[in-house]
Write a protein that holds these residues in place. Structure first.
Motif, mmCIF file in Angstrom:
data_model
loop_
_atom_site.group_PDB
_atom_site.id
_atom_site.type_symbol
_atom_site.label_atom_id
_atom_site.label_comp_id
_atom_site.label_asym_id
_atom_site.label_seq_id
_atom_site.Cartn_x
_atom_site.Cartn_y
_atom_site.Cartn_z
ATOM 1 N N ARG A 91 14.808 -1.391 9.629
ATOM 2 C CA ARG A 91 15.811 -0.757 10.486
ATOM 3 C C ARG A 91 17.185 -0.795 9.813
ATOM 4 N NH1 ARG A 91 19.466 -1.944 14.501
ATOM 5 N NH2 ARG A 91 19.473 -0.625 16.316
ATOM 6 N N TRP A 92 17.537 -1.943 9.267
ATOM 7 C CA TRP A 92 18.832 -2.125 8.606
ATOM 8 C C TRP A 92 18.934 -1.229 7.370
ATOM 9 C CZ3 TRP A 92 20.669 -7.683 6.876
ATOM 10 C CH2 TRP A 92 22.009 -7.642 6.471
ATOM 11 N N SER A 93 17.900 -1.247 6.537
ATOM 12 C CA SER A 93 17.953 -0.454 5.301
ATOM 13 C C SER A 93 17.948 1.040 5.597
ATOM 14 C CB SER A 93 16.809 -0.832 4.356
ATOM 15 O OG SER A 93 15.562 -0.574 4.944
ATOM 16 N N SER A 94 17.232 1.465 6.632
ATOM 17 C CA SER A 94 17.221 2.902 6.929
ATOM 18 C C SER A 94 18.587 3.368 7.432
ATOM 19 C CB SER A 94 16.117 3.254 7.925
ATOM 20 O OG SER A 94 16.449 2.855 9.223
ATOM 21 N N ARG A 95 19.297 2.511 8.156
ATOM 22 C CA ARG A 95 20.663 2.866 8.583
ATOM 23 C C ARG A 95 21.579 3.025 7.382
ATOM 24 N NH1 ARG A 95 20.692 -1.547 11.774
ATOM 25 N NH2 ARG A 95 22.650 -2.225 10.865
ATOM 26 N N ARG A 96 21.316 2.283 6.321
ATOM 27 C CA ARG A 96 22.130 2.366 5.099
ATOM 28 C C ARG A 96 21.592 3.419 4.128
ATOM 29 N NH1 ARG A 96 25.464 -1.748 3.212
ATOM 30 N NH2 ARG A 96 26.048 -3.185 4.839
ATOM 31 N N LYS A 97 20.574 4.157 4.574
ATOM 32 C CA LYS A 97 19.952 5.217 3.761
ATOM 33 C C LYS A 97 19.318 4.660 2.483
ATOM 34 C CE LYS A 97 21.799 8.727 6.262
ATOM 35 N NZ LYS A 97 21.622 8.282 7.623
ATOM 36 N N ILE A 98 18.796 3.448 2.566
ATOM 37 C CA ILE A 98 18.094 2.821 1.450
ATOM 38 C C ILE A 98 16.601 3.042 1.658
ATOM 39 C CG2 ILE A 98 17.564 0.650 0.280
ATOM 40 C CD1 ILE A 98 20.347 -0.357 1.236
ATOM 41 N N GLN A 99 15.963 3.679 0.701
ATOM 42 C CA GLN A 99 14.529 3.968 0.818
ATOM 43 C C GLN A 99 13.701 2.724 0.543
ATOM 44 O OE1 GLN A 99 13.952 7.238 -1.882
ATOM 45 N NE2 GLN A 99 14.465 8.732 -0.306
ATOM 46 N N THR A 100 12.720 2.510 1.402
ATOM 47 C CA THR A 100 11.820 1.360 1.251
ATOM 48 C C THR A 100 10.380 1.802 1.434
ATOM 49 O OG1 THR A 100 12.062 0.832 3.601
ATOM 50 C CG2 THR A 100 13.533 -0.333 2.059
ATOM 51 N N SER A 101 9.481 0.941 0.995
ATOM 52 C CA SER A 101 8.049 1.177 1.166
ATOM 53 C C SER A 101 7.447 0.002 1.918
ATOM 54 C CB SER A 101 7.358 1.326 -0.191
ATOM 55 O OG SER A 101 7.879 2.431 -0.886
ATOM 56 N N PHE A 102 6.660 0.307 2.936
ATOM 57 C CA PHE A 102 6.023 -0.697 3.781
ATOM 58 C C PHE A 102 4.604 -0.947 3.291
ATOM 59 C CE2 PHE A 102 3.176 -1.156 7.535
ATOM 60 C CZ PHE A 102 3.484 -2.461 7.846
ATOM 61 N N PHE A 103 4.227 -2.223 3.256
ATOM 62 C CA PHE A 103 2.882 -2.609 2.845
ATOM 63 C C PHE A 103 2.298 -3.581 3.860
ATOM 64 C CE2 PHE A 103 5.136 -1.443 -0.957
ATOM 65 C CZ PHE A 103 4.226 -0.662 -1.645
ATOM 66 N N LEU A 104 0.996 -3.455 4.072
ATOM 67 C CA LEU A 104 0.268 -4.363 4.949
ATOM 68 C C LEU A 104 -1.003 -4.771 4.231
ATOM 69 C CD1 LEU A 104 0.112 -5.645 7.808
ATOM 70 C CD2 LEU A 104 -1.213 -3.641 8.494
ATOM 71 N N GLY A 105 -1.190 -6.069 4.067
ATOM 72 C CA GLY A 105 -2.376 -6.578 3.407
ATOM 73 C C GLY A 105 -3.193 -7.435 4.364
ATOM 74 N N VAL A 106 -4.502 -7.390 4.194
ATOM 75 C CA VAL A 106 -5.397 -8.188 5.018
ATOM 76 C C VAL A 106 -6.409 -8.852 4.097
ATOM 77 C CG1 VAL A 106 -7.067 -8.141 6.913
ATOM 78 C CG2 VAL A 106 -5.134 -6.571 6.939
ATOM 79 N N ALA A 107 -6.662 -10.125 4.349
ATOM 80 C CA ALA A 107 -7.648 -10.878 3.561
ATOM 81 C C ALA A 107 -8.281 -11.916 4.465
ATOM 82 C CB ALA A 107 -6.967 -11.549 2.370
ATOM 83 N N LYS A 108 -9.420 -12.429 4.029
ATOM 84 C CA LYS A 108 -10.080 -13.502 4.766
ATOM 85 C C LYS A 108 -9.674 -14.836 4.148
ATOM 86 C CE LYS A 108 -14.145 -11.085 6.417
ATOM 87 N NZ LYS A 108 -15.616 -11.077 6.464
ATOM 88 N N ASP A 109 -9.426 -15.819 5.013
ATOM 89 C CA ASP A 109 -9.118 -17.154 4.505
ATOM 90 C C ASP A 109 -10.423 -17.901 4.212
ATOM 91 O OD1 ASP A 109 -10.104 -18.079 6.952
ATOM 92 O OD2 ASP A 109 -8.133 -18.631 7.739
ATOM 93 N N ALA A 110 -10.316 -19.151 3.835
ATOM 94 C CA ALA A 110 -11.490 -19.951 3.459
ATOM 95 C C ALA A 110 -12.509 -20.074 4.588
ATOM 96 C CB ALA A 110 -11.043 -21.337 2.997
ATOM 97 N N LYS A 111 -12.046 -19.980 5.836
ATOM 98 C CA LYS A 111 -12.940 -20.093 6.991
ATOM 99 C C LYS A 111 -13.461 -18.733 7.456
ATOM 100 C CE LYS A 111 -10.751 -24.298 8.617
ATOM 101 N NZ LYS A 111 -10.047 -24.944 9.719
ATOM 102 N N GLY A 112 -13.118 -17.670 6.740
ATOM 103 C CA GLY A 112 -13.572 -16.343 7.086
ATOM 104 C C GLY A 112 -12.724 -15.636 8.132
ATOM 105 N N LYS A 113 -11.606 -16.235 8.512
ATOM 106 C CA LYS A 113 -10.708 -15.643 9.490
ATOM 107 C C LYS A 113 -9.795 -14.629 8.798
ATOM 108 C CE LYS A 113 -7.344 -16.841 13.019
ATOM 109 N NZ LYS A 113 -6.550 -17.899 13.645
#
Length: 133
Positions: A91-113
């Motif tokens: 939100r802050w960077s978009s108000r300043r017209k700074i381009q950003t890229s969003f990333f979402l990662g998912v992995a399983k932990d040692a217990k499979g969660k």
């Protein structure tokens, strides 16, 4: 920590105040909106690099923004994990017209969660979210 706060400049205090405000707004938005909608909005506003490298800006404001979000997130009395930080920084960077890229990662932990981690980048600079999954 007290020693460090005495050495902050007026500009750094302003950045911290803005970061705290943005984190509070992000936390409230997170409580009121479904996470799926938030993720979709972040994805839609994200800059697509289409496999091309984006050179990080020489603008010191993005580095200060990243510092302030991280510093404030570790000190506010409410939950400010990676997604809240990303929401605030985007939100802050978009108000300043700074381009950003969003990333979402998912992995399983040692217990499979399943574990998820969100982060925001500007070129090669991690703006929010830091390390995670």
């Amino acid at each position: 920590m007290l020693k460090r706060t005495r050495n902050l400049t007026v500009s750094e205090w302003r950045h911290l105040a803005t970061a705290i405000r943005e984190l509070a707004l992000a936390r409230a938005r997170h409580a009121l909106q479904p996470t799926g909608r938030i993720l979709l909005q972040l994805q839609q506003r994200s800059v697509s690099t289409d496999g091309q490298d984006v050179v990080a800006s020489s603008d010191p404001n993005i580095a200060r923004l990243a510092w302030a979000i991280s510093a404030a997130a570790h000190r506010v009395p409410w939950r400010s994990d990676c997604l809240i930080q990303v929401m605030a920084a985007e939100r802050w960077s978009s108000r300043r017209k700074i381009q950003t890229s969003f990333f979402l990662g998912v992995a399983k932990d040692a217990k499979g969660k399943l574990r998820a981690h969100a982060w925001l980048m500007h070129g090669e600079l991690v703006v929010a979210g830091g390390s995670g999954v």
